[in-house]
Design a protein around this motif. Structure first.
Motif, PDB file in Angstrom:
ATOM      1  N   ARG A   1       0.798  -1.216   0.000  1.00 18.17           N
ATOM      2  CA  ARG A   1       0.000   0.000   0.000  1.00 18.17           C
ATOM      3  C   ARG A   1       0.836   1.275   0.000  1.00 18.17           C
ATOM      4  N   GLN A   2       2.051   1.234   0.532  1.00 17.58           N
ATOM      5  CA  GLN A   2       2.878   2.445   0.545  1.00 17.58           C
ATOM      6  C   GLN A   2       3.258   2.885  -0.863  1.00 17.58           C
ATOM      7  N   PHE A   3       3.175   1.968  -1.818  1.00 19.07           N
ATOM      8  CA  PHE A   3       3.499   2.301  -3.202  1.00 19.07           C
ATOM      9  C   PHE A   3       2.277   2.795  -3.975  1.00 19.07           C
ATOM     10  N   ILE A   4       1.114   2.703  -3.363  1.00 24.06           N
ATOM     11  CA  ILE A   4      -0.134   3.147  -4.000  1.00 24.06           C
ATOM     12  C   ILE A   4      -0.473   4.574  -3.590  1.00 24.06           C
ATOM     13  N   HIS A   5      -0.339   4.874  -2.290  1.00 23.86           N
ATOM     14  CA  HIS A   5      -0.806   6.148  -1.750  1.00 23.86           C
ATOM     15  C   HIS A   5       0.365   7.129  -1.662  1.00 23.86           C
TER      16      HIS A   5
END
Length: 261
Positions: free
Chosen positions: A38-42
Motif C-alpha cells: 500500500r505504501q506504493f499506491i498512496h
C-alpha cells in the motif's frame, strides 16, 4: 447554487512508525500489507496536487467519505485532524469514517476526539446518522466503520442506525431538502465479499421506501456510478470516487474528486 466537492480515501502517507506495543491484533497484518504494497499506491505528492486543485475550485462545502487513516495508529488521528483543517473548518468540511479509520476497537474513541467536529450535527451533537443543512441541501452522515478481524474490510450500519436513517429521510423530505447521503462503503459493489457492506440490501430497501437525491461513497477506489431504486419509480445515483492519493499506473483508478452543483 451550492457547490459540493467530494473526495475519499486519502490514506495519509507515509505511515507513522509504530511502536512494537501498537502492533497487536489486526494492526500487524495491516502494517505488513502497508510495507509490502500500500505504501506504493498512496502518494503524498498526488494528494497534495488533488488538495491544491480542489482549493482552486473554491467549493462551498467539502465531503470526505472515509479512510484518512491506514491502520488506526494513535498518531494517525492527529495527523488526520491537521489534514482536515487544511481543507477547511468543520463548518465547511464534513467527514464520515471508513473501515481503516475504525480499524481496531479503540479507534472509535480516537476518531471522536480528533475528528468529532467534522462528523456531527449542526448543533454539535455526535452519533450517526448526523445531519448538516447547507442552503437547500441536507448532508446525511452514516458510519459503516466497524472493527473487524484480520483480512476483512467489511462494513456494517446496524439496525439502530438504519431505523434512525429512515426517519431522517422522511423528515428532510417534508422540509423539502435535497438529500445527500455520505457513506464509506458502496451499496453496490463488485468487490469481494470480505470487502463489502454487509447490510447493503437493507440500506437499499430504506432508500427505495423513503427516497434520497444523491449518495456519495468511497472504499472501492474506483470511479463508480450505480442507480438505486427510489419511491414510485425514481432512481437515486450512487457515485464513488478513487482514492484521493492513488498514484497512476496501479490496479485502481488514479486519484480524483468530483464537484456537484
Amino acid at each position: 447554487m451550492l457547490t459540493l466537492a467530494h473526495l475519499s480515501d486519502p490514506h495519509l502517507a507515509p505511515l507513522p512508525e509504530p511502536r512494537w506495543s501498537e502492533l497487536i491484533g489486526k494492526r500487524v497484518t495491516g502494517y505488513i500489507n502497508w510495507r509490502r504494497r500500500r505504501q506504493f499506491i498512496h502518494d503524498p505528492a498526488v494528494l497534495s496536487a488533488i488538495d491544491a486543485d480542489l482549493r482552486a475550485q473554491a467549493p462551498d462545502h467539502i465531503a470526505v467519505t472515509g479512510d484518512i487513516a491506514n491502520i488506526a495508529l494513535p498518531a494517525e488521528f492527529q495527523r488526520g485532524r491537521d489534514w482536515l483543517e487544511s481543507l477547511g473548518s468543520a463548518q465547511d468540511v464534513t467527514f464520515v469514517p471508513g473501515n481503516h479509520d475504525i480499524y481496531v476497537r479503540e479507534a472509535g474513541a480516537f476518531a471522536a476526539r480528533q475528528w468529532g467536529a467534522y462528523m456531527s450535527d449542526d448543533d454539535g451533537g455526535g452519533g450517526f446518522p448526523f445531519v448538516r443543512r447547507r442552503g437547500n441541501v441536507a448532508l446525511i452522515g452514516l458510519s459503516t466503520g466497524v472493527p473487524t478481524a484480520p483480512f476483512l474490510a467489511t462494513g456494517w450500519l446496524g439496525t439502530k442506525q438504519l431505523a434512525e436513517f429512515a426517519a431522517v429521510l422522511n423528515k428532510l423530505k417534508d422540509e423539502d431538502f435535497f438529500r445527500v447521503i455520505l457513506i464509506h462503503h458502496p451499496p453496490v459493489s463488485d468487490a469481494a465479499r470480505h470487502k463489502r457492506l454487509m447490510d447493503a440490501s437493507i440500506l437499499k430497501r430504506v432508500i427505495a421506501a423513503h427516497g434520497a437525491d444523491l449518495l456519495l461513497h468511497g472504499h472501492d477506489h474506483l470511479r463508480m456510478i450505480n442507480w438505486l431504486h427510489g419511491p414510485k419509480g425514481t432512481r437515486v445515483p450512487a457515485v464513488g470516487v478513487p482514492s484521493a492519493s492513488s498514484a497512476p499506473g496501479r490496479d485502481k483508478d488514479p486519484a480524483g474528486y468530483n464537484l456537484y452543483r
